[in-house]
Design a protein around this motif. Structure first.
Motif, PDB file in Angstrom:
ATOM      1  N   UNK A  97      -5.706 -27.699 -18.092  1.00  0.00           N
ATOM      2  CA  UNK A  97      -5.993 -28.792 -19.020  1.00  0.00           C
ATOM      3  C   UNK A  97      -7.252 -28.442 -19.807  1.00  0.00           C
ATOM      4  N   UNK A  98      -7.433 -29.135 -20.921  1.00  0.00           N
ATOM      5  CA  UNK A  98      -8.545 -28.874 -21.844  1.00  0.00           C
ATOM      6  C   UNK A  98      -9.224 -30.201 -22.164  1.00  0.00           C
ATOM      7  N   UNK A  99     -10.564 -30.191 -22.208  1.00  0.00           N
ATOM      8  CA  UNK A  99     -11.319 -31.420 -22.453  1.00  0.00           C
ATOM      9  C   UNK A  99     -12.445 -31.141 -23.446  1.00  0.00           C
ATOM     10  N   UNK A 100     -12.901 -32.169 -24.151  1.00  0.00           N
ATOM     11  CA  UNK A 100     -14.040 -31.986 -25.060  1.00  0.00           C
ATOM     12  C   UNK A 100     -15.330 -31.755 -24.284  1.00  0.00           C
ATOM     13  N   UNK A 101     -16.324 -31.203 -24.965  1.00  0.00           N
ATOM     14  CA  UNK A 101     -17.642 -31.025 -24.369  1.00  0.00           C
ATOM     15  C   UNK A 101     -18.617 -31.947 -25.087  1.00  0.00           C
ATOM     16  N   UNK A 102     -19.479 -32.593 -24.329  1.00  0.00           N
ATOM     17  CA  UNK A 102     -20.473 -33.493 -24.902  1.00  0.00           C
ATOM     18  C   UNK A 102     -21.409 -32.732 -25.841  1.00  0.00           C
TER      19      UNK A 102
ATOM     20  N   UNK B 186     -13.381 -24.325 -31.970  1.00  0.00           N
ATOM     21  CA  UNK B 186     -14.306 -25.380 -31.556  1.00  0.00           C
ATOM     22  C   UNK B 186     -14.549 -25.365 -30.048  1.00  0.00           C
ATOM     23  N   UNK B 187     -15.768 -25.609 -29.622  1.00  0.00           N
ATOM     24  CA  UNK B 187     -16.088 -25.584 -28.189  1.00  0.00           C
ATOM     25  C   UNK B 187     -15.284 -26.625 -27.410  1.00  0.00           C
ATOM     26  N   UNK B 188     -14.808 -26.205 -26.246  1.00  0.00           N
ATOM     27  CA  UNK B 188     -14.087 -27.079 -25.331  1.00  0.00           C
ATOM     28  C   UNK B 188     -14.353 -26.620 -23.898  1.00  0.00           C
ATOM     29  N   UNK B 189     -14.090 -27.485 -22.937  1.00  0.00           N
ATOM     30  CA  UNK B 189     -14.067 -27.097 -21.535  1.00  0.00           C
ATOM     31  C   UNK B 189     -12.610 -26.943 -21.126  1.00  0.00           C
ATOM     32  N   UNK B 190     -12.247 -25.760 -20.672  1.00  0.00           N
ATOM     33  CA  UNK B 190     -10.859 -25.457 -20.320  1.00  0.00           C
ATOM     34  C   UNK B 190     -10.767 -25.143 -18.829  1.00  0.00           C
ATOM     35  N   UNK B 191      -9.664 -25.574 -18.228  1.00  0.00           N
ATOM     36  CA  UNK B 191      -9.453 -25.432 -16.783  1.00  0.00           C
ATOM     37  C   UNK B 191      -8.099 -24.787 -16.515  1.00  0.00           C
ATOM     38  N   UNK B 192      -8.093 -23.783 -15.610  1.00  0.00           N
ATOM     39  CA  UNK B 192      -6.837 -23.228 -15.101  1.00  0.00           C
ATOM     40  C   UNK B 192      -7.091 -22.716 -13.686  1.00  0.00           C
TER      41      UNK B 192
END
Length: 291
Positions: free
Chosen positions: A134-139, A162-168
């Protein structure tokens, strides 16, 4: 207590390269059944690689072919890590040398990870399938702190990435560099970036420069693991695949090539495959024994 005193047989393999001097090295203990968690951490610290992998028998009900399913844990020199792609690839290659190519199944702290190992012209290649990403925005304030720790002005970022926080399997902050020169110039504040990463529960910061539609160059600072930089990061590659798909940077069916380690003198190549209708990411690479 040293490795020899613990009685552990530690193998050393590299992942994402068929050259022992390339890719990302990992320590591997094929039978860690008799070792405590303190032993595992001490071994990883003594080996000194970004991660070492430890195999024990599979949990009941895991499935997979008999003799080809295992529990797999990962330790950096500082702490246990939920998932490590390069150590998974290296472990799969080491196992394939002993029990033959084919399907493997690993129960990891992040979830169940299947791996397929193939052989061509004597070279083993392993492909892992990630847990669901999943992928989420970064503050904005957290991004500003990351850029300050990296000493990267915002003007050096690529607006198309664009910067993001990504998880796998674990969390990675993805930051796009506008130029290859920006990516090559990495001299960051280790303590400051480490503190931010602990607060955000990040495993690496993945710095990315896009060479072409499907070719990327990446670097992964890893201060939370006790090393300045990871030479080839399979977990971050999987997270980046999810990121690229989520942002529509690549088609739903795509094969991406990630080059990593060049700036460290340990070049490696990671193949990231996306399949339409399947949220999981596949990451593949070669491996070789060191020494």
């Amino acid at each position: 207590m040293t490795i020899s005193q613990q009685g552990a047989d530690v193998l050393r393999y590299t992942a994402f390269s068929s050259d022992p001097d390339g890719g990302n090295p990992a320590g591997i203990v094929l039978d860690a059944s008799s070792l405590s968690d303190d032993d595992l951490l001490a071994i990883a610290a003594e080996v000194g690689y970004s991660e070492s992998a430890f195999l024990t028998p599979p949990p009941e009900g895991l499935g997979g072919e008999e003799g080809r399913a295992f529990t797999l844990r990962y330790f950096s020199p500082k702490a246990e890590v939920a998932f490590c792609g390069h150590a998974t690839i290296a472990t799969a290659v080491a196992l394939a040398e002993r029990i033959g190519p084919g399907e493997l199944l690993f129960a990891t702290p992040a979830g169940t990870v299947p791996v397929e190992v193939t052989e061509e012209d004597g070279v083993l290649r392993a492909t892992l399938t990630s847990v669901e990403p999943h992928v989420a925005p970064v503050d904005a304030d957290d991004l500003a702190e990351a850029l300050a720790a990296l000493d990267w002005p915002a003007s050096d970022l690529d607006p198309a990435l664009p910067p993001r926080i990504a998880f796998a399997g674990n969390r990675h902050l993805v930051v796009g560099a506008a130029t290859r020169a920006r990516l090559a110039d990495l001299a960051y504040d280790f303590t400051r970036l480490e503190a931010l990463m602990h607060r955000l529960d990040l495993t690496t910061v993945q710095l990315v420069w896009r060479e072409s539609a499907t070719v990327f160059h990446v670097r992964d600072p890893f201060p939370v693991g006790g090393v300045v930089e990871d030479p080839a990061t399979g977990a971050a590659a999987a997270a980046f695949g999810a990121y690229a798909r989520e942002l529509g940077l690549v088609p739903e069916d795509a094969v991406l090539t990630l080059h990593q380690g060049e700036d460290m003198g340990r070049p490696g190549e990671l193949t990231v495959t996306l399949r339409a209708g399947d949220p999981r990411i596949r990451v593949a690479g070669e491996g070789a024994r060191i020494g």
